[in-house]
Design a protein around this motif. Structure first.
Motif, short mmCIF file in Angstrom:
data_model
loop_
_atom_site.label_atom_id
_atom_site.label_comp_id
_atom_site.label_asym_id
_atom_site.label_seq_id
_atom_site.Cartn_x
_atom_site.Cartn_y
_atom_site.Cartn_z
N ASN A 151 0.63 -1.19 0.05
CA ASN A 151 0.14 0.00 -0.15
C ASN A 151 0.76 1.17 -0.10
O ASN A 151 1.48 1.68 0.95
N GLN A 152 0.69 2.00 -1.01
CA GLN A 152 1.39 3.19 -1.33
C GLN A 152 1.28 4.43 -0.30
O GLN A 152 2.06 5.34 -0.42
N ILE A 153 0.17 4.21 0.32
CA ILE A 153 -0.24 5.62 1.19
C ILE A 153 0.30 5.08 2.65
O ILE A 153 -0.16 5.68 3.59
N GLN A 154 0.83 4.00 2.68
CA GLN A 154 1.44 3.61 4.19
C GLN A 154 3.16 3.67 4.07
O GLN A 154 3.64 3.69 2.97
N PRO A 155 3.65 4.17 5.20
CA PRO A 155 5.01 4.21 5.22
C PRO A 155 5.63 3.12 4.57
O PRO A 155 5.11 1.76 4.67
N GLU A 156 7.09 3.09 4.26
CA GLU A 156 7.85 1.99 4.04
C GLU A 156 8.27 1.12 5.26
O GLU A 156 8.48 1.39 6.31
N PRO A 157 7.79 -0.30 5.27
CA PRO A 157 7.66 -0.95 6.19
C PRO A 157 9.09 -1.47 6.62
O PRO A 157 9.30 -2.08 7.76
N GLY A 158 10.12 -1.67 5.61
CA GLY A 158 11.34 -2.11 5.80
C GLY A 158 11.15 -3.64 5.96
O GLY A 158 10.24 -3.98 5.52
N ASP A 159 12.17 -4.25 6.30
CA ASP A 159 12.13 -5.80 6.31
C ASP A 159 11.35 -6.30 7.65
O ASP A 159 11.14 -5.54 8.42
N TRP A 160 11.08 -7.64 7.64
CA TRP A 160 10.21 -7.96 8.60
C TRP A 160 10.71 -7.88 10.07
O TRP A 160 10.03 -7.47 11.10
N ASN A 161 12.19 -7.84 10.11
CA ASN A 161 12.56 -7.92 11.46
C ASN A 161 12.47 -6.50 11.94
O ASN A 161 12.06 -6.23 13.37
N SER A 162 12.91 -5.58 11.17
CA SER A 162 12.86 -4.06 11.71
C SER A 162 11.19 -3.72 12.01
O SER A 162 10.81 -3.00 12.73
N TYR A 163 10.42 -4.22 11.08
CA TYR A 163 9.02 -3.90 11.22
C TYR A 163 8.57 -4.49 12.47
O TYR A 163 7.64 -3.58 13.15
N LEU A 164 8.98 -5.48 12.77
CA LEU A 164 8.32 -6.32 13.93
C LEU A 164 8.84 -5.26 15.32
O LEU A 164 7.87 -5.05 16.36
N GLN A 165 10.15 -5.02 15.38
CA GLN A 165 10.52 -3.91 16.29
C GLN A 165 9.67 -2.89 16.42
O GLN A 165 9.45 -2.29 17.52
N MET A 166 9.42 -2.30 15.52
CA MET A 166 8.65 -0.92 15.30
C MET A 166 7.07 -1.44 15.88
O MET A 166 6.72 -0.40 16.41
N PHE A 167 6.75 -2.44 15.40
CA PHE A 167 5.48 -2.74 15.89
C PHE A 167 5.13 -2.60 17.52
O PHE A 167 4.69 -2.13 18.34
N MET A 168 6.53 -3.44 18.05
CA MET A 168 6.58 -3.49 19.54
C MET A 168 6.94 -2.19 20.12
O MET A 168 6.24 -2.13 21.32
N ASP A 169 7.42 -1.32 19.53
CA ASP A 169 7.75 0.01 20.07
C ASP A 169 6.60 0.89 19.59
O ASP A 169 6.59 2.12 20.32
#
Length: 299
Positions: A151-169
């Motif tokens: 989805n282009q109107i969402q920020p760039e998620p990065g890879d799964w590992n960094s994404y999961l960290q951001m989700f936790m944060d």
């Protein structure tokens, strides 16, 4: 009306800090009008953290109220016009507030991802019915990750590992999952017009959950009618349905991942490594230690 034209969008939005949570401008650009929004007593607000079953429940409600009286809506109007996304401000399209104010239906079905503290006050003042859907954190994180990829109107998620960290944060659009699900759970203790549903229960037994929903809404929908709705809102049926699968939106790249990907419980096991899972569980326990809210990560 076709829907928004996203052709002008060339870059993904940046995350911003807004009213104490992480946001993007598409959901804050009309903030003043959003907060002044005038709810009506018969409005029904569908509230969820993103990717927790919003479209599923929206469609069920739409069929419960208008499946018989306005069947033409089902084939001519995408779900995002039938159930407007209240805080959305997308290019070349009326704002969510405008779409809602122009809804011809009664009741008005309205969708939001706002955490409970940012919901326009008039919903509570008018004692509106609120249907909240929660999904376990692990599956929710996986689903949100794939959604951000396509989805282009969402920020760039990065890879799964960094994404999961951001989700936790809690650094995801609409803030931390933990605060979101707990905020509405707390609200339910003092606000009786809130119906709290679990995605996992719906997957396990849609018919039972539709029945509970009807009882909350005070609808006496006959059994055969309910069964028909359960069939029409089955994940595979909705995934094929152009009016519910968001395939009419150019901003979503289905070659990366479909808007409706799997709709399963437990898909997180295909994404979490053992180490990630241990770290997540540890963090989760800490975050959720003060709530009575319990989730299932498999059924």
């Amino acid at each position: 009306m076709e829907g928004p034209d996203f052709s002008a969008i060339t870059s993904r939005p940046e995350l911003i800090e807004f009213e104490g949570i992480t946001m993007i401008h598409y959901f804050t650009d009309d903030w003043e009008n959003l907060q002044k929004f005038q709810a009506r007593p018969d409005d029904i607000l569908i509230a969820t953290y993103p990717k927790a079953g919003t479209t599923w429940v929206s469609y069920i409600l739409d069929l419960l109220y208008f499946g018989n009286t306005a069947p033409e809506r089902q084939s001519s109007m995408p779900i995002f016009l039938r159930v407007p996304f209240l805080e959305a401000v997308f290019p070349n399209m009326p704002t969510g507030v405008e779409l809602t104010n122009n809804l011809p239906t009664t009741p008005r079905l309205i969708k939001t991802h706002l955490p409970v503290q940012l919901v326009p006050k008039s919903f509570w003042e008018q004692n509106c019915k609120v249907v909240y859907v929660a999904r376990n954190a692990k599956d929710n994180a996986v689903s949100y990750f794939h959604f951000e990829r396509m989805n282009q109107i969402q920020p760039e998620p990065g890879d799964w590992n960094s994404y999961l960290q951001m989700f936790m944060d809690g650094k995801k659009v609409f803030g931390p999952w933990y605060d979101h699900v707990c905020g509405y759970w707390e609200k339910k203790q003092t606000y009786s017009n809130l119906h709290y549903m679990f995605f996992e229960d719906m997957v396990e037994n849609t018919d039972r959950e539709v029945e509970r929903l009807c009882s909350f809404l005070g609808l006496s929908t006959p059994t055969d009618e309910r069964e028909k709705i359960t069939k029409n809102t089955h994940f595979d049926a909705m995934k094929q349905n152009k009016m519910t699968n968001y395939s009419t939106l150019t901003v979503m790249d289905f070659s990366i991942s479909p808007f409706m990907r799997k709709g399963k419980v437990g898909d997180w096991k295909n994404h979490f490594t053992v180490a990630q899972n241990e770290q997540f569980d540890e963090h989760y326990k800490e975050k959720m230690k003060n709530t009575t809210l319990k989730f299932r990560t498999q059924i």
